[in-house]
Motif scaffolding. Structure first.
Motif, PDB file in Angstrom:
ATOM      1  N   SER A   1       8.084  57.043  61.091  1.00  0.00           N
ATOM      2  CA  SER A   1       8.396  57.355  59.691  1.00  0.00           C
ATOM      3  C   SER A   1       7.829  56.285  58.779  1.00  0.00           C
ATOM      4  CB  SER A   1       9.919  57.452  59.526  1.00  0.00           C
ATOM      5  OG  SER A   1      10.463  58.345  60.478  1.00  0.00           O
ATOM      6  N   SER A   2       8.073  55.032  59.177  1.00  0.00           N
ATOM      7  CA  SER A   2       7.587  53.907  58.390  1.00  0.00           C
ATOM      8  C   SER A   2       6.056  53.917  58.352  1.00  0.00           C
ATOM      9  CB  SER A   2       8.122  52.616  59.023  1.00  0.00           C
ATOM     10  OG  SER A   2       7.557  51.485  58.413  1.00  0.00           O
ATOM     11  N   ASP A   3       5.444  54.146  59.495  1.00  0.00           N
ATOM     12  CA  ASP A   3       3.981  54.147  59.550  1.00  0.00           C
ATOM     13  C   ASP A   3       3.382  55.233  58.652  1.00  0.00           C
ATOM     14  OD1 ASP A   3       3.990  52.036  61.268  1.00  0.00           O
ATOM     15  OD2 ASP A   3       3.548  53.210  63.082  1.00  0.00           O
ATOM     16  N   LEU A   4       4.015  56.394  58.646  1.00  0.00           N
ATOM     17  CA  LEU A   4       3.497  57.496  57.838  1.00  0.00           C
ATOM     18  C   LEU A   4       3.516  57.146  56.349  1.00  0.00           C
ATOM     19  CD1 LEU A   4       2.477  60.384  57.606  1.00  0.00           C
ATOM     20  CD2 LEU A   4       4.842  61.187  57.795  1.00  0.00           C
ATOM     21  N   LEU A   5       4.626  56.565  55.907  1.00  0.00           N
ATOM     22  CA  LEU A   5       4.720  56.185  54.493  1.00  0.00           C
ATOM     23  C   LEU A   5       3.753  55.054  54.171  1.00  0.00           C
ATOM     24  CD1 LEU A   5       8.589  56.421  54.030  1.00  0.00           C
ATOM     25  CD2 LEU A   5       6.856  57.959  53.055  1.00  0.00           C
ATOM     26  N   LYS A   6       3.663  54.106  55.081  1.00  0.00           N
ATOM     27  CA  LYS A   6       2.737  52.997  54.858  1.00  0.00           C
ATOM     28  C   LYS A   6       1.296  53.500  54.727  1.00  0.00           C
ATOM     29  CE  LYS A   6       4.615  50.293  58.211  1.00  0.00           C
ATOM     30  NZ  LYS A   6       4.911  49.159  59.083  1.00  0.00           N
ATOM     31  N   SER A   7       0.903  54.398  55.605  1.00  0.00           N
ATOM     32  CA  SER A   7      -0.498  54.863  55.560  1.00  0.00           C
ATOM     33  C   SER A   7      -0.757  55.606  54.255  1.00  0.00           C
ATOM     34  CB  SER A   7      -0.807  55.746  56.775  1.00  0.00           C
ATOM     35  OG  SER A   7      -0.183  56.992  56.642  1.00  0.00           O
ATOM     36  N   GLU A   8       0.229  56.345  53.763  1.00  0.00           N
ATOM     37  CA  GLU A   8       0.090  57.073  52.503  1.00  0.00           C
ATOM     38  C   GLU A   8      -0.098  56.100  51.338  1.00  0.00           C
ATOM     39  OE1 GLU A   8      -0.401  60.804  51.051  1.00  0.00           O
ATOM     40  OE2 GLU A   8       0.064  60.298  53.168  1.00  0.00           O
ATOM     41  N   LEU A   9       0.710  55.054  51.331  1.00  0.00           N
ATOM     42  CA  LEU A   9       0.670  54.093  50.234  1.00  0.00           C
ATOM     43  C   LEU A   9      -0.599  53.239  50.309  1.00  0.00           C
ATOM     44  CD1 LEU A   9       4.448  53.410  50.487  1.00  0.00           C
ATOM     45  CD2 LEU A   9       3.329  53.898  48.290  1.00  0.00           C
ATOM     46  N   ARG A  10      -0.964  52.890  51.531  1.00  0.00           N
ATOM     47  CA  ARG A  10      -2.184  52.101  51.701  1.00  0.00           C
ATOM     48  C   ARG A  10      -3.386  52.901  51.194  1.00  0.00           C
ATOM     49  NH1 ARG A  10      -1.670  51.332  56.851  1.00  0.00           N
ATOM     50  NH2 ARG A  10      -0.649  49.290  56.898  1.00  0.00           N
ATOM     51  N   ALA A  11      -3.408  54.196  51.565  1.00  0.00           N
ATOM     52  CA  ALA A  11      -4.499  55.064  51.130  1.00  0.00           C
ATOM     53  C   ALA A  11      -4.560  55.171  49.610  1.00  0.00           C
ATOM     54  CB  ALA A  11      -4.330  56.452  51.749  1.00  0.00           C
ATOM     55  N   ALA A  12      -3.390  55.025  48.963  1.00  0.00           N
ATOM     56  CA  ALA A  12      -3.352  55.132  47.497  1.00  0.00           C
ATOM     57  C   ALA A  12      -3.664  53.803  46.835  1.00  0.00           C
ATOM     58  CB  ALA A  12      -1.972  55.625  47.067  1.00  0.00           C
ATOM     59  N   GLY A  13      -3.971  52.789  47.641  1.00  0.00           N
ATOM     60  CA  GLY A  13      -4.408  51.532  47.045  1.00  0.00           C
ATOM     61  C   GLY A  13      -3.351  50.453  46.970  1.00  0.00           C
ATOM     62  N   PHE A  14      -2.193  50.699  47.520  1.00  0.00           N
ATOM     63  CA  PHE A  14      -1.142  49.669  47.491  1.00  0.00           C
ATOM     64  C   PHE A  14      -1.442  48.580  48.517  1.00  0.00           C
ATOM     65  CE2 PHE A  14       0.938  52.935  45.154  1.00  0.00           C
ATOM     66  CZ  PHE A  14       2.012  52.371  44.500  1.00  0.00           C
ATOM     67  N   GLN A  15      -1.035  47.360  48.180  1.00  0.00           N
ATOM     68  CA  GLN A  15      -1.080  46.226  49.104  1.00  0.00           C
ATOM     69  C   GLN A  15       0.171  46.232  49.953  1.00  0.00           C
ATOM     70  OE1 GLN A  15      -3.355  43.548  49.189  1.00  0.00           O
ATOM     71  NE2 GLN A  15      -4.713  44.550  47.698  1.00  0.00           N
ATOM     72  N   LEU A  16       0.050  46.040  51.245  1.00  0.00           N
ATOM     73  CA  LEU A  16       1.240  46.099  52.093  1.00  0.00           C
ATOM     74  C   LEU A  16       1.668  44.736  52.660  1.00  0.00           C
ATOM     75  CD1 LEU A  16       0.814  49.176  51.917  1.00  0.00           C
ATOM     76  CD2 LEU A  16       1.781  49.254  54.229  1.00  0.00           C
ATOM     77  N   GLN A  17       2.970  44.479  52.496  1.00  0.00           N
ATOM     78  CA  GLN A  17       3.597  43.342  53.193  1.00  0.00           C
ATOM     79  C   GLN A  17       4.482  43.963  54.280  1.00  0.00           C
ATOM     80  OE1 GLN A  17       6.176  41.143  50.591  1.00  0.00           O
ATOM     81  NE2 GLN A  17       6.912  39.761  52.203  1.00  0.00           N
ATOM     82  N   GLU A  18       4.101  43.698  55.524  1.00  0.00           N
ATOM     83  CA  GLU A  18       4.802  44.372  56.619  1.00  0.00           C
ATOM     84  C   GLU A  18       5.741  43.424  57.362  1.00  0.00           C
ATOM     85  OE1 GLU A  18       2.467  47.473  58.714  1.00  0.00           O
ATOM     86  OE2 GLU A  18       0.720  46.530  57.780  1.00  0.00           O
ATOM     87  N   ASN A  19       6.579  44.047  58.237  1.00  0.00           N
ATOM     88  CA  ASN A  19       7.511  43.274  59.076  1.00  0.00           C
ATOM     89  C   ASN A  19       8.379  42.334  58.233  1.00  0.00           C
ATOM     90  OD1 ASN A  19       8.446  42.893  61.705  1.00  0.00           O
ATOM     91  ND2 ASN A  19       7.346  40.938  61.860  1.00  0.00           N
ATOM     92  N   VAL A  20       8.768  42.837  57.091  1.00  0.00           N
ATOM     93  CA  VAL A  20       9.567  42.031  56.168  1.00  0.00           C
ATOM     94  C   VAL A  20      10.894  41.666  56.834  1.00  0.00           C
ATOM     95  CG1 VAL A  20      10.861  42.138  54.002  1.00  0.00           C
ATOM     96  CG2 VAL A  20       8.505  42.999  54.108  1.00  0.00           C
ATOM     97  N   ALA A  21      11.311  40.438  56.654  1.00  0.00           N
ATOM     98  CA  ALA A  21      12.609  39.975  57.177  1.00  0.00           C
ATOM     99  C   ALA A  21      12.722  40.172  58.684  1.00  0.00           C
ATOM    100  CB  ALA A  21      13.760  40.683  56.445  1.00  0.00           C
TER     101      ALA A  21
END
Lengths: 487, 487, 487, 487
Positions: free
Chosen positions: B68-88
């Motif tokens: 679920s997390s990966d799917l949302l991340k890939s969508e946001l990344r594709a839209a140009g967002f910068q990702l900070q992963e494995n937070v906390a």
């Protein structure tokens, strides 16, 4: 996230309070002899104060208030009231009437004491007789002030040649005995137009509060005795049944509306430790702001008792001790009382009383309490639901009824305490009682003279009662528990 | 009569609600491209609907939401967002950012499922896989709608060349895992100006409600095993300890404020009946509208656990599973949301959806439920205290935050049910999700364009938080309970 | 003393112990004036019967036996005994001595009644005064028969010019007050060579039984009172603590040796139901055949009490009421008594007594009871462990001691019942008491004349006590609980 | 079968029972080919040892023993036995028969494993698969040894041309599933003359012990789910019902004979803490040395369950899981076994086995345990009542039956432990199994050749069973609980 549609359900009740304080703006009724009436009351205040003091000394518990009842009866009889005695087969219940025709204005008077609260009228803890009863709820003042008001109103009626009747209701055993419920069943309130009442308190104020409906019973369990070391397997413990029932009720707390109150004591927890108890008793109260809801809760309490018996092979019997309704407030009557209470004003302490009050306040937590001096004011009228229960409530479902409080205790004094007992035997209590008597008398004569007030009270009563029918949960065949205070 | 000075204490909270509905009279903000933005959202609605459906099918429980997390991340990344992963140190927690400077507008997105709620998207009970998890709280829609809104707002930001940043917070394990508390501890919300969130529900509405602060823990007892028939006197039962603790907590219910909630399950009640259990576990929640009050209650719960161990000669250890605050509402933000929600409007059902809804409503009690059709309206804003708890609350003590709900379930549908799971996998859920996404997007761009709104939100936040300091009750050294859903 | 007829059922299996019945084959000691002694006792039987009847009528409970004690003292003083009064600071405890030198033979006498057992000396239930005490354990006979025997033995001593001393120990409060433990602490038994005792029962028989060690205490919990409807959250219920402790003890039953006995009553379960109880009390007994094992069990009971206080935020205080040892039997003494008891023989009923007995036996279950007529026989000596406890046990750890029973109740009569009270006030009881007195007197003079018997008793005593040390579990500083029978 | 090494402590007192040890004086039967038979068994010992090891590796729980059952069946079929499969509708139950006519000698074989006891065959704790089943009761050895003995006896029968039949009973699910009770109901034991059985243990010895009758059931409660914070008053907690039932049972412990055993675990204590549990389950055992007494106790347990449901407004259903009788010992058979066991002798360890044993004994308390080396001896026959229960008991009420134990565990090893699992997979276990197989084979051929032994066994059986009638407490219509091991 959990669905958010749940609201703590209770808030709705308070919303209609917008204009409670309208009364403050009402013009005081013209005197029409009322100033004179109040002046005469000042003259007779000592006399009725002494009556309250004697009842305080009698300190008789519910249904045993022989001397207290007799003293009030003799006072009313001497003032020309007709007496109906032994009402509802209760030796200490009575109705004192004067006049005839319409309207009929009733005033309630209580006079029972509380077990174990014996206390001298001094600001430090000292029982007059250890373990003996005491007037920790100030019913000595309640009965005396109400009689004072009834007699005063009767005199005014005569003087002004007004039609109608004044009634004083001598109502025993308010504290757990539900005396008024049995009197109501006997029909003595049915032809009243309005009922007025008050109650000792630590402040002055009219009220739009409701109260908690209450059902209480003693659950008795009968088991099989056996030597607890020699043959415990032959025994069936009634105490086990009590404890299991209590555990069930404690778990049930989670599964009743949060405004429910369930509380109990174990009044018999077995005899000697070396005998499996064949008898044990638990005394249970259940309360809720709404009587039909309480019915459902009570049915479950009874199931808990049955389960206690079932699991332990004991036999359960229930004695319903009392049941009272939630109180039906009455806005027109509350407004009338608020007006008159403000006319009378609060209580002013002498130096000696001030010292008493200061000393007494050192003996309890002041956290959240009214400040010293507040006894001189009249509080804003309050709505909501009180956490107490009273048999006045049953009357309030039959006749438009309103109750207020007067500052007979030092501000902050908890009820049912040695401190409240001290106040109700002291001059502070008697001063508050005069405030109550005057307010009752003024309101009674207002109602005698202005039938529109009665109509308004009736209309509000009809509206609030709509869709409900009053019937006491005490079984029709049950007699007043005249010995409920015996161990 | 018992003293009447006690009021059920809670009513006060609701009184300041006078002008909640002012927003209804506010003039809608001029479009400034918003109509076009909403039109484009309609075009992309199916795409994000499919994302929600895939997460619904993944049905991953707290901290296990990898796909679920990966799917949302890939969508946001594709839209140009910068990702900070494995937070906390949480593998499925992330922050997706676009833009820079001020203001910073955050949107929360959840995506964890609930154990045991597997259900097909049909109006009758039928698990897809018996005992498997399901999206009974609609977090599949929550995450997808919020991502949809964040991407939309980002596009608007670009188009209008506005300063500031848009954030999407991928927040795992809301259901009992308190993921946001650990993310808050990592500081990822600190530089936000405003946080927006929503939640699936059975109605549309902005909110001024608070929620219940919540502390939960697993209490584990370690005893001494023994053959239950051969040597029970050698055993020390950890189950006895659990039961004694539970009994103590059940009795404690009488002695906490009535708005407290205490509830528990026994997650390990022993192994085989013929062995005295040397291990048992109880999972306990305590809640109250106020965190400091809850602290005192919780300390008493711990004493109950200690008493259970003491009386049974077992050893107790407590694992704090989660703790969340009561939610801090925000009036300016709620008004803004209310305005935009009314602009977007509710959900209209097709004939097929209407039939689904009618059928589904036969499976639950309609007593007190909103009527069918209400999904088309927007409800009045509500105050008070919700009976739920959420880790959004912790965010609300750090940044001005507001949450609203959209009608993704058929009116009346209970949360955390097979029925809500059916809705969140069905077109009805996806329609409600578009309402949410549009309202979030509109509110975000309003805030980007009108910093006065942000200042007002901050002022309200400061006022409500005054005198309190936020610090999570989860110990600083405690790591996220990444396996809390394992048996 | 608690009735001794209960046997742990399994012990019956082991009755075929060695040579218990040897006594039956022993040649009776030559008379040497004993026949004459017994004849004189018949002459004085009525006199001592009347003393027993007066004590039966006094019916004074533990430590309050003023009249009973005075009556026995005056009888012994008149017979020439020296009196040591107020022994161990107990007003009703005394030692009456005659003679000097060695050996010193002690005879124990009890005289306390039981609460709530008032009953007329008729074979149907009828209290003399409802709720008043009664001699349901026959201590009226116990004291009178023992004094009778002591005086008789003294006369024999004089007549035969024998060296040595006869002692009568006036020992109060056997029933729960552990009077002998305090007397033992004062050292009054230390210089005795042998102690003889008996107990009323429904049969005649010497005994090799042990008994249960017993520790008992009142656990008192102090909480915080509060209005149970208005502010239950402010209250801390001491009754909750009592119930939690009791639940813990009930669960503990599984985890103690099966011969343990734990039993309790709730002696104070709160005051009025509308007040959270700030005081409650539970009265707990724990018993086991072995004192060191009981110590471990008792320590766990105390933990249960501490847990009750911990979980409920109340304060616990424990008052140790009593503690007695398990009884140490003595085989040479039991054989001696068996011999003399067989010489004296059982009880023969008149027609009137037979009718009384038949009527009385209709009021209790005969299941397993001795048959009518068995009062004429002497039972086989029994071993094993009785299910009762007695403070005679403490004496038995200091001096070689033996106790037997005589048929003062109709066969089958349960102890501590209205039926046993009826018997002990009736001629049947007085006949059994004469059997006891004669047996005691014969045994005392045998011991005075044959020091080998004393040596054998001492040797058996030393063997049984080997490896153990007697020290009472009642704290050294604790005073006799002179008011333990007050509520 | 549950470990038999526990004795109710008091029974030890009565071990000196009459002529138990007579067997020691019996002249050993002349060999008549028996020496040769034992020699051949030594040759085949490895083969059957490997069978036991494979069943140990299968580690299949009750009613799921497919591979284990198949392995034994194929072995017996190959040896010429006729197979009756799927006995009593149990897929893994079977009867293997050889021969015809009279007498019919049956040998029981068990093969089910215990949940959670997976362990490698090494002297330190190490699961082969965490949480998986293991042969902690050694039934892998039980089944293999019995099959070994049956095949051996069959060969002897053929060789000596003896009349009669040999049976091997493949009896599943001894551990809580009561497989033999269902097989008994199907009548498969009815025509047997004698049944022989053994059990793995930490010592060698014939037995005259009885065992505890046992009834066990799962009590399931069905309530009403509700959001535990939002609407707890709408919920009816099935966990409350479980806890109330348990409390009632805990209090009942005081009021049952002390040799009763009541023990339980909570097998389902609710789902998520934030939902009022609508389902909960408690698994209860009740035991007593006498079945009719147990019936009365069990009826009261059921009342406790009903009370739990009544008080909490939940619904209870009971599934009787199993019920077995107390075992009927048989003195002539026990003497025969004792004789043969002494002929066979105990187990001698190699150095490696000695090292294993020493290491293993460091992992458990040696308090009261047999010393290392005792595995070489044969213990005195014991009487009394074991603290375990077994479905062999039901067979013992139908056919004269005797069971003995062989030292397959290191002396002192507790049953149902990782240590016993380690032993039963190790050579130590396989050596003990050969002792058992030889003793069974010798006893079987003795019985084939000497029908007086069978007559004596029958006479003892008739005497012990006199006045009782066997009927299983499992309802006639109840099917075997083939899935009782599923969660």
């Amino acid at each position: 996230m959990i669905t958010r549609r749940f609201l703590f359900g209770f808030f709705a009740l308070i919303l209609a309070l917008g204009n409670l304080h309208r009364s403050a703006n009402v013009t005081y009724a013209d005197s029409d002899g009322r100033d004179e009436m109040l002046r005469k009351m000042d003259e007779r205040a000592d006399h009725f104060g002494q009556i309250s003091r004697r009842i305080w000394e009698f300190a008789e518990v519910g249904y045993k208030e022989r001397q207290s009842s007799d003293l009030l009866k003799s006072e009313l009889r001497a003032a020309g009231f007709q007496l109906q005695e032994n009402v509802a087969d209760i030796p200490t219940a009575f109705v004192a009437s004067y006049g005839a025709g319409s309207p009929v204005i009733g005033i309630l008077g209580e006079f029972d004491a509380l077990p174990g609260l014996s206390q001298d009228s001094i600001p430090e803890k000292k029982a007059l007789a250890a373990g003996a009863p005491g007037h920790g709820c100030g019913h000595n003042l309640f009965g005396a002030a109400s009689a004072f008001a009834a007699i005063t109103a009767k005199d005014y009626l005569i003087e002004k040649k007004l039609p109608g009747a004044i009634r004083f209701y001598g109502t025993p055993a308010e504290e757990g005995g539900a005396g008024k419920v049995y009197m109501a069943r006997a029909g003595v309130f049915n032809d009243c137009d309005v009922i007025l009442a008050w109650h000792p308190g630590d402040a002055n104020g009219a009220s739009l509060k409701s109260s908690l409906a209450n059902i209480s019973a003693k659950f008795r369990f009968h088991g099989q005795a056996a030597h607890a070391a020699g043959a415990p397997d032959k025994g069936r413990s009634s105490l086990d049944a009590v404890m299991l029932m209590a555990h069930a009720v404690d778990m049930m707390r989670e599964h009743v509306p949060q405004t429910t109150r369930l509380h109990y004591v174990i009044t018999n927890g077995g005899g000697a430790p070396n005998v499996v108890p064949d008898y044990a008793e638990i005394y249970m109260y259940a309360r809720h702001p709404n009587m039909p809801t309480l019915d459902g809760i009570w049915a479950r309490v009874v199931k808990c008792a049955e389960a206690g018996a079932l699991a332990t092979e004991t036999r359960m019997e229930m004695e319903l001790v009392a049941s009272v309704y939630n109180e039906l407030p009455n806005e027109p009557l509350a407004n009338l009382i608020d007006k008159n209470l403000r006319r009378v004003g609060g209580v002013k302490y002498t130096n000696e009383e001030q010292a008493f009050a200061e000393k007494l306040r050192q003996s309890f937590a002041l956290d959240g309490a009214l400040s010293l001096g507040s006894q001189e004011q009249v509080q804003q009228m309050e709505g909501g639901v009180s956490s107490g229960s009273t048999d006045v409530s049953d009357v309030s479902w039959i006749v438009p009824t309103s109750e207020f409080r007067a500052a007979t205790y030092v501000p902050g004094t908890p009820g049912h305490s040695w401190q409240s007992t001290a106040c109700t035997g002291f001059s502070i209590g008697r001063k508050g009682m005069v405030v109550a008597a005057k307010t009752l008398a003024l309101s009674a004569v207002d109602l005698m003279q202005d039938t529109k007030l009665i109509e308004a009270a009736r209309a509000d009563f009809n509206k609030r009662r709509a869709g409900h029918e009053y019937h006491s949960r005490i079984p029709a065949q049950q007699k007043p528990p005249l010995n409920y205070r015996d161990k």
